[in-house]
Design a protein around this motif. Structure first.
Motif, PDB file in Angstrom:
ATOM      1  N   ALA A   1       0.824  -1.090  -0.112  1.00  0.00           N
ATOM      2  CA  ALA A   1       0.031   0.022  -0.020  1.00  0.00           C
ATOM      3  C   ALA A   1       1.096   1.284   0.152  1.00  0.00           C
ATOM      4  N   LEU A   2       0.789   1.894  -1.217  1.00  0.00           N
ATOM      5  CA  LEU A   2       1.686   3.193  -1.192  1.00  0.00           C
ATOM      6  C   LEU A   2       0.758   4.447  -0.772  1.00  0.00           C
TER       7      LEU A   2
ATOM      8  N   GLY B   1      -1.198  -7.877   6.951  1.00  0.00           N
ATOM      9  CA  GLY B   1      -0.014  -8.085   6.350  1.00  0.00           C
ATOM     10  C   GLY B   1       0.180  -7.841   5.028  1.00  0.00           C
ATOM     11  N   ILE B   2      -0.165  -6.220   5.052  1.00  0.00           N
ATOM     12  CA  ILE B   2       0.338  -5.339   4.142  1.00  0.00           C
ATOM     13  C   ILE B   2       1.353  -4.642   4.421  1.00  0.00           C
ATOM     14  N   ILE B   3       2.154  -4.449   3.383  1.00  0.00           N
ATOM     15  CA  ILE B   3       3.461  -3.619   3.444  1.00  0.00           C
ATOM     16  C   ILE B   3       3.260  -2.211   3.080  1.00  0.00           C
ATOM     17  N   PRO B   4       3.462  -1.160   4.216  1.00  0.00           N
ATOM     18  CA  PRO B   4       3.294   0.356   3.680  1.00  0.00           C
ATOM     19  C   PRO B   4       4.307   0.782   3.050  1.00  0.00           C
ATOM     20  N   VAL B   5       4.022   1.854   2.317  1.00  0.00           N
ATOM     21  CA  VAL B   5       5.300   2.595   1.771  1.00  0.00           C
ATOM     22  C   VAL B   5       4.878   4.022   1.636  1.00  0.00           C
TER      23      VAL B   5
ATOM     24  N   GLY C   1      12.802   2.520   6.833  1.00  0.00           N
ATOM     25  CA  GLY C   1      14.127   2.306   6.757  1.00  0.00           C
ATOM     26  C   GLY C   1      14.621   4.085   6.359  1.00  0.00           C
ATOM     27  N   SER C   2      13.651   4.867   5.889  1.00  0.00           N
ATOM     28  CA  SER C   2      13.973   5.991   5.072  1.00  0.00           C
ATOM     29  C   SER C   2      12.898   6.990   5.188  1.00  0.00           C
TER      30      SER C   2
ATOM     31  N   GLY D   1       9.000  -3.671  -0.186  1.00  0.00           N
ATOM     32  CA  GLY D   1       8.528  -2.134   0.128  1.00  0.00           C
ATOM     33  C   GLY D   1       9.732  -0.920  -0.012  1.00  0.00           C
ATOM     34  N   ARG D   2      11.016  -1.637  -0.342  1.00  0.00           N
ATOM     35  CA  ARG D   2      12.107  -0.747  -0.324  1.00  0.00           C
ATOM     36  C   ARG D   2      12.403  -0.383  -1.753  1.00  0.00           C
ATOM     37  N   PHE D   3      13.086   0.680  -2.105  1.00  0.00           N
ATOM     38  CA  PHE D   3      13.506   1.168  -3.235  1.00  0.00           C
ATOM     39  C   PHE D   3      14.804   0.547  -3.456  1.00  0.00           C
ATOM     40  N   LEU D   4      14.797   0.247  -4.905  1.00  0.00           N
ATOM     41  CA  LEU D   4      16.220  -0.681  -5.369  1.00  0.00           C
ATOM     42  C   LEU D   4      16.923   0.456  -5.736  1.00  0.00           C
TER      43      LEU D   4
END
Length: 349
Positions: free
Chosen positions: A125-126, A149-153, A179-180, A225-228
């Motif tokens: 979920a962005l 169990g949803i990863i938020p961004v 993390g940022s 959910g992390r930027f590459l």
């Protein structure tokens, strides 16, 4: 509005442009024809909508007539719409086989800016905002995402980046989750990532904000959910460098303290030695002084004829002669005060 239904399927205005913002004009004309046929339907109220796709503003759907539709009455800024388009294309690029939704309504009634359905893992979920949420609503969202169990961004608009020496409570909240803290500059089409680092310097708490910007078109999002990108590795490297620097500083200070300790121990040893030496000197001096005084006393006694001297009343000659012998033998402590005072009086005279 950025989504509507066409033949029961959800369509999105962000599919009308490519990543460079250039229209797919064939699709624009097709959707305009369908709108004229009243086949484009509002996802909230079910009323027909039309497509506005000009060259200045971002494309959008709107109602033909004024209706009491909450979604239709929402007015979004061009900054927000451009940002959502950029994020939508980033998600399409990141998850080409996944189902991606704009303004996705969650079962609890809340909405996510963008939503990625991942049948093989966790949904994403962005949440992209130009303004912050109250902490109560933010906690509610995060709790729901965690339970489901949803990863938020979370992302913020560039105007929320105040360029200060530390992050706000809201930005720190996001950093703790992801993390940022990321800021989207939709005009420059870049993402600014920040990480607030706290560390020790000479034992005192310090802080700094590390930041790095990326072209949004060069970024992708991972399933966690992390930027590459290299940002997270940079942060870990900086933290390690700061920790190593502090370790070296603490080691240096420890060595200084140890040198000072050894110096004080040596100084105390030397002071103790000098004090003992001084005491020995004083003892030798006192001994010599005592010997000299004893010699003087003996010399004075030899000059007095105790056999013929007239004695005062109460002083017996035989006792006096015994006392003289005792003095010569160093036994003064055995002589009575009366006789000792009399003898010293004679010596002084």
């Amino acid at each position: 509005m950025d989504i509507c239904y066409y033949n029961g399927m959800e369509i999105c205005t962000y599919d009308l442009k490519d990543e460079s913002g250039i229209y797919y004009q064939d699709t624009v004309m097709e959707w305009k024809r369908r709108a004229a046929e009243r086949k484009l339907i509002c996802v909230d109220c079910g009323s027909p909508v039309y497509l506005a796709a000009g060259l200045i503003k971002e494309p959008y759907f709107a109602h033909y007539d004024i209706v009491s539709c909450t979604y239709g009455k929402r007015m979004e800024s061009q900054e927000l719409m451009r940002g959502k388009r950029l994020l939508y294309h980033m998600l399409k690029r990141s998850f080409p086989t996944k189902e991606i939704h704009i303004r996705h309504r969650l079962p609890n009634g809340l909405y996510a800016t963008c939503y990625v359905k991942n049948e093989e893992g966790y949904d994403l979920a962005l949440d992209y905002r130009l303004q912050t949420l109250p902490i109560k609503e933010l906690d509610l969202r995060v709790q729901y995402y965690d339970e489901q169990g949803i990863i938020p961004v979370f992302l913020l608009g560039i105007r929320q980046d105040k360029q200060e020496g530390q992050l706000s409570w809201y930005q720190t909240y996001i950093q703790n989750l992801s993390g940022s803290c990321a800021f989207l500059d939709s005009e420059e089409e870049k993402l600014i990532m920040k990480h607030h680092i706290t560390y020790l310097e000479s034992g005192k708490r310090k802080s700094k904000v590390y930041q790095k910007s990326y072209n949004i078109h060069n970024l992708s999002l991972s399933e966690d959910g992390r930027f590459l990108c290299d940002f997270y590795g940079d942060c870990e490297r900086i933290k390690e460098e700061l920790e190593e620097k502090e370790e070296r500083e603490q080691k240096r200070l420890k060595e200084i303290r140890e040198k000072e300790r050894r110096y004080h121990v040596e100084q105390m040893r030397q002071d103790s030695f000098l004090a003992a030496e001084q005491e020995r000197k004083e003892q030798r001096y006192n001994l010599k002084l005592q010997e000299y005084l004893e010699w003087c006393k003996q010399e004075s006694l030899l000059k007095i004829d105790f056999h013929t001297i007239t004695l005062p009343e109460g002083i017996r000659r035989d006792v006096l002669l015994n006392c003289i012998e005792m003095i010569k033998n160093g036994q003064e402590e055995m002589i009575s005060k009366r006789y000792l005072d009399y003898i010293y009086k004679l010596i002084k005279e």
